[in-house]
Write an enzyme that holds these catalytic residues in place. Structure first.
Site, PDB file in Angstrom:
ATOM      1  N   TYR A 150       0.742  -1.029  -0.073  1.00 43.74           N
ATOM      2  CA  TYR A 150      -0.256   0.008  -0.056  1.00 43.74           C
ATOM      3  C   TYR A 150       1.007   1.252   0.026  1.00 43.74           C
ATOM      4  O   TYR A 150       1.923   1.469   0.815  1.00 43.74           O
ATOM      5  CB  TYR A 150      -0.981  -0.094   1.294  1.00 43.74           C
ATOM      6  CG  TYR A 150      -1.870   1.214   1.355  1.00 43.74           C
ATOM      7  CD1 TYR A 150      -2.851   1.639   0.466  1.00 43.74           C
ATOM      8  CD2 TYR A 150      -1.700   2.257   2.314  1.00 43.74           C
ATOM      9  CE1 TYR A 150      -3.529   2.637   0.599  1.00 43.74           C
ATOM     10  CE2 TYR A 150      -2.467   3.134   2.495  1.00 43.74           C
ATOM     11  CZ  TYR A 150      -3.362   3.553   1.708  1.00 43.74           C
ATOM     12  OH  TYR A 150      -4.120   4.543   1.785  1.00 43.74           O
ATOM     13  N   ASP A 245       9.422   2.832  -0.233  1.00 42.24           N
ATOM     14  CA  ASP A 245       8.329   3.568   0.395  1.00 42.24           C
ATOM     15  C   ASP A 245       8.702   3.133   1.777  1.00 42.24           C
ATOM     16  O   ASP A 245       8.047   2.110   2.152  1.00 42.24           O
ATOM     17  CB  ASP A 245       7.191   3.057  -0.040  1.00 42.24           C
ATOM     18  CG  ASP A 245       6.022   3.725   0.685  1.00 42.24           C
ATOM     19  OD1 ASP A 245       6.110   4.407   1.535  1.00 42.24           O
ATOM     20  OD2 ASP A 245       4.759   3.337   0.410  1.00 42.24           O
ATOM     21  N   LYS A 273       4.555   9.120   8.752  1.00 37.91           N
ATOM     22  CA  LYS A 273       4.097   8.451  10.022  1.00 37.91           C
ATOM     23  C   LYS A 273       5.526   9.034  11.065  1.00 37.91           C
ATOM     24  O   LYS A 273       4.971  10.019  11.419  1.00 37.91           O
ATOM     25  CB  LYS A 273       4.125   6.825   9.999  1.00 37.91           C
ATOM     26  CG  LYS A 273       3.039   6.504   8.901  1.00 37.91           C
ATOM     27  CD  LYS A 273       2.565   5.069   9.160  1.00 37.91           C
ATOM     28  CE  LYS A 273       1.247   4.806   8.389  1.00 37.91           C
ATOM     29  NZ  LYS A 273       1.257   4.079   6.872  1.00 37.91           N
TER      30      LYS A 273
END
Ligand SMILES: *Cc1c(COP(=O)(O)O)cnc(C)c1O
Length: 433
Positions: A150, A245, A273
């Site tokens: 994702y 990522d 994050k």
């Protein structure tokens, strides 16, 4: 229908009914709605250290950590102080600040593959921008992504549907056009042969490979030996941009991210994050010749009204300095090993088929009887059993991710006793499955 939980959640139920009138599905991000485990979401009042408190007055040991950011624990005093101090001087200016350079210096020092960095407001923005840069720099359209990885809700990356073989992307969401997804090639994670074949077939048309160097978004799936290295080698040979990522793994599995653990260097890295310390902030960075192609030094457009926001950079810098000066990673590894072994043992004692997959303080107990290397194997997990495990643990005051396909996280405020309590709770719950 049998109730999913023994505790009373009357206030959460009322809050959810109200929210459902106001927001699609009652939430602002779908994972929060608990659809993967049934039942209704718990509404949170506050959080402190390793704990979440819901509005019905229950306390939970938190294993989602806001889905990754809260590695220092909730409401860390120095992070809160930095945010308050910044807020007192105004919340946004739309003009440069030294705070942006401070956070950029911290990121560049932490991640050696990053020569220059651009701050944005979310992980989605980071991956979207990195893809645009790779396409702009190479003049190519196609990108490779892996099923079950994702990368945020970027149109061209919302493609992973049921792909067990190399094929042209089929979008996962209405509203993503066939045209957008046509240039996204989807492969199975960890399938080195499929990757090599794809490059042999059309390597000179591929702008970028984007991947999670340790997958968190189909549950925790580490790379097999040789997978990241092969991606690196093919990208070198075909002048393709390799994008790691690390929105989830950056500052989580090591201060330098997954790339420092595996010794494979990407051309571009995306962060989110933890880098924002719980505030809305993401970043992308990498090789100087690529980054200098971003406007205004180059021609690839990317902008943001709130990019490098003073509150977000304050939280991010405070978080990174704490991680740099008192690294929690040895403790997270020690307690992670204990938790992983404890959950495995609890499942084994209850005769529940399972696999524990873990890197440091991110891990998943898969209800499966074979290792999970990619999305194909992940399909075989027993999601019904997982849902009962999730709700059983809620009754024991333990808040796990509400999906089999999410990694759990814990923080430096989770103590040996908290881990022991979690393992005891898992024994009790799994024995009743
Ligand atoms: C969470 C996540 C994103 C998206 O970040 P947002 O801040 O939610 O937009 C992208 N990539 C990975 C690997 C993630 O875990």
């Amino acid at each position: 229908m049998e109730s999913l939980t023994r505790l009373s959640h009357l206030k959460s139920e009322a809050a959810y009914a109200r929210a459902c009138q106001l927001m699609p599905g009652g939430v602002n991000s779908p994972a929060r709605a608990f659809h993967a485990v049934g039942g209704k979401p718990l509404f949170i009042q506050q959080a402190a250290g390793p704990f979440l408190f819901d509005i019905d007055g229950h306390r939970y040991l938190d294993y989602i950590g806001s889905w990754g950011p809260m590695i220092l624990g909730h409401a860390h005093p120095q992070v809160i102080e930095a945010i308050v101090h910044a807020a007192e001087r105004g919340t946004s200016y739309g003009a440069p600040t030294e705070a942006e350079s401070e956070l950029s210096e911290l990121v560049i020092a932490a991640v050696p593959s990053i020569d220059k960095v651009r701050l944005v407001s979310s992980g989605t923005e980071a991956t979207m921008s990195a893809i645009r840069l790779a396409r702009g720099a190479t003049g190519r359209d196609k990108i490779i992504k892996f099923a079950g990885n994702y990368h945020g809700h970027v149109d061209s990356l919302l493609v992973a549907a049921g792909s067990s073989a190399a094929n042209l992307g089929v979008p996962d969401s209405p509203g993503v056009t066939a045209g957008t997804s046509r240039d996204t090639l989807v492969l199975e994670y960890n399938d080195i042969d499929a990757l090599s074949e794809m490059f042999a077939d059309c390597g000179h048309e591929i702008a970028a490979i984007i991947l999670e160097p340790i997958v968190g978004n189909m549950g925790c799936v580490p790379p097999r030996p040789g997978f990241l290295e092969t991606a690196r080698e093919l990208c070198n040979r075909y002048s393709t941009v390799l994008i790691f990522d690390e929105v989830m793994t950056g500052f989580r599995v090591a201060y330098g991210g997954a790339q420092s653990l595996y010794g494979v260097t990407p051309d571009l890295t995306t962060l989110g994050k933890i880098v924002g310390g719980g505030m809305p902030l993401g970043a992308y960075g990498g090789r100087i010749d690529l980054m200098d192609q971003i406007l205004p030094s180059g021609k690839v457009f990317q902008a943001g009204t709130l990019s490098g926001n003073p509150l977000a950079t304050a939280a991010g810098s405070a978080t990174l300095k704490l991680l740099r000066d008192a690294p929690p990673y040895a403790q997270l590894e020690r307690l992670g090993a204990k938790l992983g072994a404890g959950l495995s043992h609890a499942a084994a004692a209850a005769g529940v088929p399972h696999r524990m997959q873990r890197v440091g303080s991110m891990m998943t107990l898969f209800f499966a009887d074979a290792d999970i290397f990619g999305w194909r194997e992940a399909q075989h997990c027993d999601r019904v059993k997982f849902a009962r495990y999730f709700w059983g643990l809620i009754d024991e005051g333990v808040y796990m991710p509400c999906s089999q396909f999410e990694a759990l996280f814990f923080s430096q405020t989770h103590s040996e006793e908290h881990i022991d309590h979690t393992i005891d709770a898992a024994h009790k719950v799994l024995a009743q499955l």
